[in-house]
Motif scaffolding. Structure first.
Motif, PDB file in Angstrom:
ATOM      1  N   GLU A  87      35.785  33.561  49.704  1.00 29.91           N
ATOM      2  CA  GLU A  87      35.782  35.018  49.829  1.00 29.91           C
ATOM      3  C   GLU A  87      35.721  35.606  48.428  1.00 29.91           C
ATOM      4  O   GLU A  87      36.139  34.981  47.456  1.00 29.91           O
ATOM      5  N   THR A  88      35.192  36.799  48.337  1.00 29.94           N
ATOM      6  CA  THR A  88      35.077  37.474  47.056  1.00 29.94           C
ATOM      7  C   THR A  88      36.267  38.418  46.884  1.00 29.94           C
ATOM      8  O   THR A  88      36.568  39.212  47.768  1.00 29.94           O
ATOM      9  N   VAL A  89      36.936  38.284  45.750  1.00 33.79           N
ATOM     10  CA  VAL A  89      38.091  39.142  45.456  1.00 33.79           C
ATOM     11  C   VAL A  89      37.869  39.818  44.107  1.00 33.79           C
ATOM     12  O   VAL A  89      37.104  39.340  43.271  1.00 33.79           O
ATOM     13  N   THR A  90      38.545  40.925  43.906  1.00 32.55           N
ATOM     14  CA  THR A  90      38.480  41.648  42.637  1.00 32.55           C
ATOM     15  C   THR A  90      39.786  41.400  41.883  1.00 32.55           C
ATOM     16  O   THR A  90      40.873  41.588  42.417  1.00 32.55           O
ATOM     17  N   ASP A  91      39.651  40.962  40.628  1.00 33.40           N
ATOM     18  CA  ASP A  91      40.856  40.663  39.844  1.00 33.40           C
ATOM     19  C   ASP A  91      41.373  41.923  39.135  1.00 33.40           C
ATOM     20  O   ASP A  91      40.863  43.024  39.344  1.00 33.40           O
ATOM     21  N   GLU A  92      42.361  41.774  38.259  1.00 26.88           N
ATOM     22  CA  GLU A  92      42.996  42.900  37.589  1.00 26.88           C
ATOM     23  C   GLU A  92      42.030  43.678  36.708  1.00 26.88           C
ATOM     24  O   GLU A  92      42.174  44.886  36.500  1.00 26.88           O
ATOM     25  N   GLU A  93      41.044  42.986  36.155  1.00 23.12           N
ATOM     26  CA  GLU A  93      40.096  43.607  35.236  1.00 23.12           C
ATOM     27  C   GLU A  93      38.940  44.285  35.967  1.00 23.12           C
ATOM     28  O   GLU A  93      38.053  44.837  35.334  1.00 23.12           O
ATOM     29  N   GLY A  94      38.910  44.193  37.276  1.00 22.46           N
ATOM     30  CA  GLY A  94      37.846  44.800  38.056  1.00 22.46           C
ATOM     31  C   GLY A  94      36.647  43.898  38.269  1.00 22.46           C
ATOM     32  O   GLY A  94      35.631  44.331  38.806  1.00 22.46           O
ATOM     33  N   ARG A  98      34.620  34.624  43.186  1.00 25.17           N
ATOM     34  CA  ARG A  98      34.820  33.861  44.417  1.00 25.17           C
ATOM     35  C   ARG A  98      36.136  33.108  44.362  1.00 25.17           C
ATOM     36  O   ARG A  98      36.508  32.556  43.332  1.00 25.17           O
ATOM     37  N   VAL A  99      36.764  33.029  45.511  1.00 27.34           N
ATOM     38  CA  VAL A  99      38.007  32.265  45.645  1.00 27.34           C
ATOM     39  C   VAL A  99      37.846  31.344  46.844  1.00 27.34           C
ATOM     40  O   VAL A  99      37.388  31.769  47.913  1.00 27.34           O
ATOM     41  N   LEU A 100      38.203  30.087  46.661  1.00 27.80           N
ATOM     42  CA  LEU A 100      38.084  29.104  47.739  1.00 27.80           C
ATOM     43  C   LEU A 100      39.088  29.401  48.843  1.00 27.80           C
ATOM     44  O   LEU A 100      40.289  29.490  48.597  1.00 27.80           O
ATOM     45  N   THR A 101      38.562  29.536  50.050  1.00 26.42           N
ATOM     46  CA  THR A 101      39.424  29.735  51.212  1.00 26.42           C
ATOM     47  C   THR A 101      39.646  28.415  51.935  1.00 26.42           C
ATOM     48  O   THR A 101      40.767  28.047  52.252  1.00 26.42           O
ATOM     49  N   LYS A 102      38.545  27.708  52.169  1.00 27.47           N
ATOM     50  CA  LYS A 102      38.616  26.463  52.918  1.00 27.47           C
ATOM     51  C   LYS A 102      37.512  25.527  52.445  1.00 27.47           C
ATOM     52  O   LYS A 102      36.367  25.945  52.268  1.00 27.47           O
TER      53      LYS A 102
END
Length: 155
Positions: A87-94, A98-102
């Protein structure tokens, strides 16, 4: 007379061939045996380091892995035994990342070709020596390689 010579020469030719075969057979008969008495010798069984038994994703003590969910292993798998769900997430810096879900791996359809391991740019997956995969249903051969709650390893 000519037929007799042919008979004698073919007899000795056959005898020579028989003796060569027997020499090979006797040499193999006295060789050290290499048969493993599996499963009786499970405790003393030695498996070579290069043996490809099962794909694993190593995690450190903090439950962190190296997979960045790039999907290169999934693209290079010839029969689709790897599925990277991210899934795609937004970090603190904007920034979006991508972050591994499964990370799903199907042992039953794996060819053990090692294309996934060789093309992984981060060394996040590797083959283990575990080889006992006898099950009654193929559903048990589908495994999730990333642990629950695991995160990307900090550099």
């Amino acid at each position: 007379m000519n037929a007799f010579k042919n008979y004698i020469s073919s007899f000795f030719s056959g005898l020579s061939s028989l003796l060569k075969g027997m020499r090979v057979t006797i040499r193999v008969f006295f060789r050290k045996k290499t048969t493993e008495q599996y499963p009786e010798n499970r405790d003393t069984l030695q498996i070579f380091d290069r043996f490809r038994g099962e794909l694993v994703m190593p995690h450190n003590a903090n439950n962190e892995h190296k997979c960045v969910a790039c999907g290169i292993c999934q693209m290079n798998c010839p029969n689709g035994s790897i599925k990277v769900i991210s899934e795609t997430v937004t970090d603190e810096e904007g920034k979006k990342k991508r972050v591994l879900t499964k990370y799903v791996y199907d042992i039953g359809s794996c060819l053990y070709c090692q294309l996934c391991v060789r093309t992984c740019p981060h060394g996040a997956i590797e083959f283990d020596n575990k080889f006992e995969h006898a099950v009654f249903t193929r559903d048990k051969l589908v495994r999730q390689l990333n642990h629950e709650g695991s995160t990307l390893e900090k550099k």
